[in-house]
Design a protein around this motif. Structure first.
Motif, mmCIF file in Angstrom:
data_model
loop_
_atom_site.group_PDB
_atom_site.id
_atom_site.type_symbol
_atom_site.label_atom_id
_atom_site.label_comp_id
_atom_site.label_asym_id
_atom_site.label_seq_id
_atom_site.Cartn_x
_atom_site.Cartn_y
_atom_site.Cartn_z
ATOM 1 N N UNK A 20 0.809 -1.219 0.000
ATOM 2 C CA UNK A 20 0.000 0.000 0.000
ATOM 3 C C UNK A 20 0.841 1.267 0.000
ATOM 4 N N UNK A 21 2.149 1.112 0.135
ATOM 5 C CA UNK A 21 3.031 2.279 0.144
ATOM 6 C C UNK A 21 2.941 3.084 1.431
ATOM 7 N N UNK A 22 2.520 2.453 2.501
ATOM 8 C CA UNK A 22 2.349 3.123 3.794
ATOM 9 C C UNK A 22 3.658 3.030 4.577
ATOM 10 N N UNK A 23 4.458 4.087 4.494
ATOM 11 C CA UNK A 23 5.783 4.093 5.128
ATOM 12 C C UNK A 23 5.688 3.944 6.641
ATOM 13 N N UNK A 24 4.687 4.582 7.268
ATOM 14 C CA UNK A 24 4.508 4.444 8.719
ATOM 15 C C UNK A 24 4.269 2.980 9.086
ATOM 16 N N UNK A 25 3.450 2.300 8.303
ATOM 17 C CA UNK A 25 3.167 0.887 8.572
ATOM 18 C C UNK A 25 4.426 0.046 8.386
ATOM 19 N N UNK A 26 5.172 0.307 7.329
ATOM 20 C CA UNK A 26 6.399 -0.446 7.056
ATOM 21 C C UNK A 26 7.393 -0.295 8.202
ATOM 22 N N UNK A 27 7.657 0.941 8.592
ATOM 23 C CA UNK A 27 8.617 1.172 9.678
ATOM 24 C C UNK A 27 8.107 0.592 10.993
ATOM 25 N N UNK A 28 6.815 0.757 11.251
ATOM 26 C CA UNK A 28 6.227 0.210 12.466
ATOM 27 C C UNK A 28 6.330 -1.308 12.524
ATOM 28 N N UNK A 29 6.144 -1.952 11.386
ATOM 29 C CA UNK A 29 6.216 -3.424 11.364
ATOM 30 C C UNK A 29 7.649 -3.918 11.531
ATOM 31 N N UNK A 30 8.600 -3.190 11.007
ATOM 32 C CA UNK A 30 10.006 -3.576 11.213
ATOM 33 C C UNK A 30 10.331 -3.540 12.703
#
Length: 111
Positions: A60-70
């Motif tokens: 989805x291109x959601x950078x907040x989600x990506x960083x949060x999941x890492x």
């Protein structure tokens, strides 16, 4: 992980993965969150649920989600020592230490 809980986790995860593959991203997150709730007390399922939320965030291109999941993948180690906030959805928009109500239909797996 008991068999009944493991089957419920797999069912929610599979639904989430299928919906993600068909482009139904918000519906996918709903099932991935439910998988997270079911799996968060067991290290491997906990990491797997965050991995799939990471993939959903990338899709989805959601950078907040990506960083949060890492961050949450690393933090999943808490399940090894019993330090998880029960009911937490696992999404990046929610504090990783905030307990949340367990959905009624999932409570049976925690009794």
């Amino acid at each position: 992980m008991q068999a009944k809980l493991k089957a419920a986790f797999k069912e929610e995860l599979d639904k989430g993965k299928g919906l993600l593959a068909s482009g139904k991203n918000e519906q996918a997150f709903y099932h991935l969150e439910r998988a997270h709730i079911l799996g968060q007390r067991n290290y491997v399922p906990h990491v797997i649920s965050h991995y799939w939320m990471l993939r959903a965030g990338l899709k989805t291109g959601d950078i907040q989600e990506v960083l949060g999941q890492i961050i949450r993948i690393i933090g999943s180690a808490g399940s090894l020592i019993g330090k998880v906030p029960l009911g937490n959805s696992g999404r990046a928009k929610v504090s990783p230490v905030k307990p949340m109500p367990i959905p009624e239909d999932l409570k049976q797996y925690f009794e």
